[in-house]
Scaffold this motif. Structure first.
Motif, short mmCIF file in Angstrom:
data_model
loop_
_atom_site.label_atom_id
_atom_site.label_comp_id
_atom_site.label_asym_id
_atom_site.label_seq_id
_atom_site.Cartn_x
_atom_site.Cartn_y
_atom_site.Cartn_z
N ALA A 462 0.83 -1.20 0.00
CA ALA A 462 0.00 0.00 0.00
C ALA A 462 0.86 1.26 0.00
O ALA A 462 0.55 2.24 -0.71
CB ALA A 462 -0.93 0.00 1.21
N LEU A 463 1.94 1.26 0.76
CA LEU A 463 2.84 2.42 0.76
C LEU A 463 3.42 2.66 -0.63
O LEU A 463 3.50 3.81 -1.09
CB LEU A 463 3.98 2.19 1.77
CG LEU A 463 3.63 2.35 3.25
CD1 LEU A 463 4.76 1.82 4.12
CD2 LEU A 463 3.33 3.80 3.57
N ILE A 464 3.82 1.59 -1.31
CA ILE A 464 4.38 1.73 -2.66
C ILE A 464 3.32 2.23 -3.62
O ILE A 464 3.56 3.15 -4.43
CB ILE A 464 4.97 0.38 -3.12
CG1 ILE A 464 6.12 -0.04 -2.21
CG2 ILE A 464 5.42 0.46 -4.57
CD1 ILE A 464 6.63 -1.44 -2.46
N LEU A 465 2.13 1.64 -3.56
CA LEU A 465 1.08 1.99 -4.52
C LEU A 465 0.49 3.37 -4.25
O LEU A 465 0.05 4.05 -5.20
CB LEU A 465 -0.01 0.92 -4.48
CG LEU A 465 0.43 -0.44 -5.02
CD1 LEU A 465 -0.61 -1.50 -4.76
CD2 LEU A 465 0.73 -0.35 -6.52
N VAL A 466 0.45 3.79 -2.99
CA VAL A 466 0.01 5.16 -2.70
C VAL A 466 0.95 6.17 -3.35
O VAL A 466 0.52 7.18 -3.92
CB VAL A 466 -0.09 5.39 -1.18
CG1 VAL A 466 -0.13 6.87 -0.85
CG2 VAL A 466 -1.32 4.70 -0.62
N ALA A 468 2.64 5.52 -5.99
CA ALA A 468 2.56 5.35 -7.46
C ALA A 468 1.28 5.91 -8.03
O ALA A 468 1.30 6.62 -9.05
CB ALA A 468 2.70 3.87 -7.80
N VAL A 469 0.13 5.59 -7.43
CA VAL A 469 -1.15 5.98 -8.02
C VAL A 469 -1.85 7.07 -7.23
O VAL A 469 -2.93 7.53 -7.62
CB VAL A 469 -2.08 4.75 -8.15
CG1 VAL A 469 -1.42 3.67 -8.97
CG2 VAL A 469 -2.47 4.20 -6.77
N GLY A 470 -1.29 7.48 -6.08
CA GLY A 470 -1.87 8.56 -5.30
C GLY A 470 -2.72 8.06 -4.15
O GLY A 470 -3.02 6.86 -4.02
N LEU A 471 -3.11 9.01 -3.30
CA LEU A 471 -3.94 8.67 -2.15
C LEU A 471 -5.32 8.20 -2.60
O LEU A 471 -5.81 8.61 -3.64
CB LEU A 471 -4.09 9.88 -1.23
CG LEU A 471 -2.81 10.45 -0.60
CD1 LEU A 471 -3.11 11.77 0.09
CD2 LEU A 471 -2.24 9.46 0.39
N GLY A 472 -5.92 7.34 -1.78
CA GLY A 472 -7.28 6.92 -2.08
C GLY A 472 -7.47 5.43 -2.01
O GLY A 472 -6.51 4.66 -1.88
N PRO A 473 -8.72 4.98 -2.14
CA PRO A 473 -9.02 3.55 -1.97
C PRO A 473 -8.49 2.66 -3.09
O PRO A 473 -8.34 1.46 -2.89
CB PRO A 473 -10.55 3.52 -1.92
CG PRO A 473 -10.99 4.79 -2.57
CD PRO A 473 -9.93 5.79 -2.29
N PHE A 474 -8.22 3.23 -4.30
CA PHE A 474 -7.71 2.38 -5.37
C PHE A 474 -6.38 1.74 -4.98
O PHE A 474 -6.16 0.54 -5.23
CB PHE A 474 -7.54 3.21 -6.65
CG PHE A 474 -6.88 2.45 -7.77
CD1 PHE A 474 -7.42 1.27 -8.24
CD2 PHE A 474 -5.70 2.91 -8.33
CE1 PHE A 474 -6.81 0.56 -9.27
CE2 PHE A 474 -5.08 2.21 -9.35
CZ PHE A 474 -5.64 1.04 -9.83
N ALA A 475 -5.50 2.51 -4.36
CA ALA A 475 -4.20 1.95 -3.93
C ALA A 475 -4.42 0.84 -2.90
O ALA A 475 -3.74 -0.20 -2.94
CB ALA A 475 -3.32 3.05 -3.34
N VAL A 551 -2.07 4.74 6.06
CA VAL A 551 -1.00 5.13 5.13
C VAL A 551 -1.56 5.84 3.91
O VAL A 551 -0.88 6.00 2.89
CB VAL A 551 -0.16 3.91 4.70
CG1 VAL A 551 0.52 3.30 5.90
CG2 VAL A 551 -1.01 2.88 3.97
N GLY A 552 -2.84 6.28 3.99
CA GLY A 552 -3.42 7.07 2.91
C GLY A 552 -4.17 6.28 1.88
O GLY A 552 -4.44 6.81 0.78
N ALA A 553 -4.52 5.02 2.18
CA ALA A 553 -5.22 4.18 1.19
C ALA A 553 -6.74 4.30 1.33
O ALA A 553 -7.46 3.47 0.79
CB ALA A 553 -4.79 2.72 1.34
N GLY A 554 -7.24 5.30 2.02
CA GLY A 554 -8.66 5.55 2.09
C GLY A 554 -9.38 4.69 3.11
O GLY A 554 -8.80 3.83 3.76
N GLY A 555 -10.69 4.95 3.23
CA GLY A 555 -11.50 4.15 4.13
C GLY A 555 -11.55 4.70 5.54
O GLY A 555 -11.08 5.80 5.83
N ILE A 556 -12.11 3.91 6.44
CA ILE A 556 -12.32 4.38 7.80
C ILE A 556 -11.02 4.51 8.57
O ILE A 556 -10.92 5.29 9.52
CB ILE A 556 -13.31 3.43 8.52
CG1 ILE A 556 -13.89 4.13 9.76
CG2 ILE A 556 -12.65 2.11 8.88
CD1 ILE A 556 -15.08 3.44 10.35
N GLY A 557 -9.99 3.75 8.18
CA GLY A 557 -8.70 3.91 8.84
C GLY A 557 -8.13 5.30 8.65
O GLY A 557 -7.55 5.88 9.57
#
Length: 598
Positions: A462-466, A468-475, A551-557
């Motif tokens: 998730a840290l790598i993909l955030v 790469a593709v930015g903040l949000g639930p897609f990562a 880590v910025g991947a969206g959602g309730i966390g």
């Protein structure tokens, strides 16, 4: 030390009540005493600066404290003669080893804080690590080999792998990877093992002269300041305080209590230290050697400053004593038909368990696991809950929106992973890929991919993909899918390997193509398990997706992280309550669905 003693007594009590093998328990303690004596840091040895502090083993201190040899030697004797004597005679030796271990530990703690100089022992890394690897391989393979051919193969592995490791460590490449550079304090592996020896007359003179200078400069003032700090801390603890302040006051209290204990002074004692000393033995307990003596290699053993090796020593000594007493006075419910075979089995299992307990003790130490710290900081925890209640009901709509995103992250990640894991699991099943060299190569490639993918945690992905593709639930969903492919693929492939081969072989003998074999011979057997595994993975992914939000991947966390950082504790409490409720609801639904499928 109290924790180790109580833990050992609970284990001994359980074995006594269950009429288990006291000899095995005693052997765990005896072998553990040997391991702790040789390999585990025993107490702190300090110099004038913190970078000069060390934690040597009991073996390293045995030249100055020869009584430390008593317990491990008795334990070694008990270990060696167990194969040839009765259980009661073993119990006598094990009880003696345990009693000696406890007696030596308590005597050491009350003994003198002696001075020593340390010298490294060369070759420990290069010799001890391969020997430890060989012993571990022996316990895991050779000792329980079913036939002669397997024993020969295991023996070759037991010898060749440690030998290869020793050759590598002695090689120039090993020297570069594990350097020994004392000038830059790089001695953690190669050359890290040091043994103590008595100080020279010149070093003794430096200890005496340093003491006079230290007393003149700061030691007397330090004694007075510590006594005043003790008085101030006690006064603050008796007055009302906020949770955060109370936690700090408790920490200061216990830190000062530890310092007084190490110096063997009554808390709050203002008795001045002697202005001069004539010999190093005149120095009061708990004080470090001065700068000149420390730079000359002098260190001081602080006998009451226990390291985890001391705690483990007490644990093993109590197990040896308790196991020996059980072997002497308590009959077991089951007696083996072959006593010699039983003794060999107990030796093997005791050695394995002793190593496991040692590894667990090291793990507790490396994680800083300490119940006292939890008690010290408990006021902060209660203060948090007092500020977080009552929950902010007006924040519920935002929480439910974020919770829906979290559920979707877990759902999409699980579905995408299942779609890719199903075909890959066919390639990772040994019973489907053993016919040709091409399919066997696909098996090894797929299994290797699963192992590599499972080795990279979802949070790291998730840290790598955030990034790469930015903040949000897609990562978060993408990271979930990538990691879950390996987990589901491994579970699917194991279900396929355990499937009944009869229908598959019948279809193959009738000339059915591979797709028909899979469709009609395999999937009807494994599909319920696939669905069960997928649901179980969804539960896990939901819990993980909550953490991914941090880590910025969206959602309730992400929402919980923002409210906590902003000090909005009632809002955070609302989110936490919803998380607990949703987790329980999903668990009940998933369990009900699995019961219908399997």
């Amino acid at each position: 030390m109290i924790t180790a003693l109580l833990t050992a007594l609970l284990i001994v009590g359980f074995v006594w009540l269950s009429r288990g093998s006291g000899r095995r328990l005693g052997l765990i303690g005896a072998i553990g005493l040997i391991v702790a004596f040789v390999a585990l840091p025993f107490v702190d040895v300090i110099g004038a600066r913190t970078d000069q502090n060390l934690a040597p083993t009991a073996l390293a201190l045995s030249a100055l404290y020869p009584l430390l040899w008593l317990a491990p030697l008795l334990g070694l004797v008990a270990f060696l003669v167990t194969l040839r004597v009765s259980e009661r005679n073993s119990g006598v030796l094990l009880s003696l080893a345990g009693a000696a271990g406890l007696g030596v530990a308590f005597a050491f703690q009350q003994g003198a804080d002696r001075f020593l100089s340390l010298r490294p022992v060369p070759g420990v890394l290069e010799v001890a690590f391969p020997l430890a690897l060989g012993a571990a391989i022996f316990l895991l393979t050779l000792a329980n080999a079913p036939d002669r051919r397997t024993r020969r193969i295991n023996l070759a592995v037991t010898v060749l792998l440690p030998l290869a490791l020793a050759v590598f460590l002695f090689s120039p490449l090993g020297a570069r990877l594990f350097p020994n550079d004392p000038e830059n304090n790089i001695t953690r592996l190669r050359g890290y093992y040091q043994v103590g020896q008595a100080v020279t007359p010149k070093q003794s003179g430096l200890i005496v002269s340093d003491w006079a200078l230290d007393v003149k400069d700061y030691l007397q003032a330090d004694v007075q300041k510590r006594a005043q700090d003790w008085k101030d801390t006690r006064a603050k603890l008796s007055a009302p305080a906020a949770g955060t302040d109370r936690a700090k006051q408790r920490k200061d209290y216990y830190d000062l209590l530890d310092e007084f204990n190490l110096q063997r002074r009554t808390p709050g004692d203002v008795t001045p230290v002697p202005a001069t000393i004539t010999t190093p033995q005149d120095m009061p307990p708990g004080f470090a050697p001065g700068p000149a003596a420390s730079d000359a290699g002098v260190r001081r053993v602080i006998a009451r400053s226990q390291e985890y090796g001391f705690q483990t020593w007490v644990l093993f000594a109590t197990l040896a004593l308790g196991g020996g007493l059980i072997a002497l006075f308590r009959r077991r419910l089951l007696v083996a038909a072959d006593p010699a075979l039983e003794r060999r089995s107990e030796l093997t299992s005791a050695a394995t368990l002793a190593l496991v307990v040692t590894a667990v003790a090291a793990g507790f130490h490396s994680t800083g696991f300490n119940f006292r710290d939890l008690w010290v900081n408990w006021p902060w925890i209660t203060d948090f809950f007092s500020r977080a209640t009552p929950p902010d009901a007006a924040f519920l709509s935002d929480v439910m929106g974020a919770m829906l995103i979290t559920i979707n992250i877990a759902l999409i990640g699980t579905v995408v992973a299942a779609v890719f894991a199903l075909p890959l699991s066919l390639l990772a099943a040994r019973n489907l890929t053993q016919n040709t060299w091409l399919t066997r190569s696909f098996y090894f490639i797929t299994r290797t991919f699963f192992n590599v993918d499972r080795g990279v945690d979802t949070l790291i992905l998730a840290l790598i993909l955030v990034a790469a593709v930015g903040l949000g639930p897609f990562a978060g969903a993408l990271a979930m899918a990538i990691h879950s492919v390996a987990d589901l693929g491994k579970l699917y492939s194991e279900a396929i390997e355990n499937a009944d081969q009869g229908p598959i072989e019948a279809l193959e003998s009738a000339g059915a193509p591979g797709t028909s074999v899979v469709r009609w011979g395999l999937l009807p057997q494994v599909l319920p398990l696939f669905l069960s595994y997928t649901l179980y993975r969804f539960e896990i992914n939901f819990r993980v997706s909550i953490v991914l939000g941090f880590v910025g991947a969206g959602g309730i966390g992400f929402l919980v992280n923002e409210t906590m950082r902003g000090g909005q504790y009632p809002k955070a409490m609302t989110a936490l309550i919803i998380i607990v409720l949703v987790v329980n609801v999903l668990d009940f639904i998933s369990a009900a669905v699995r019961r219908r499928l399997v």
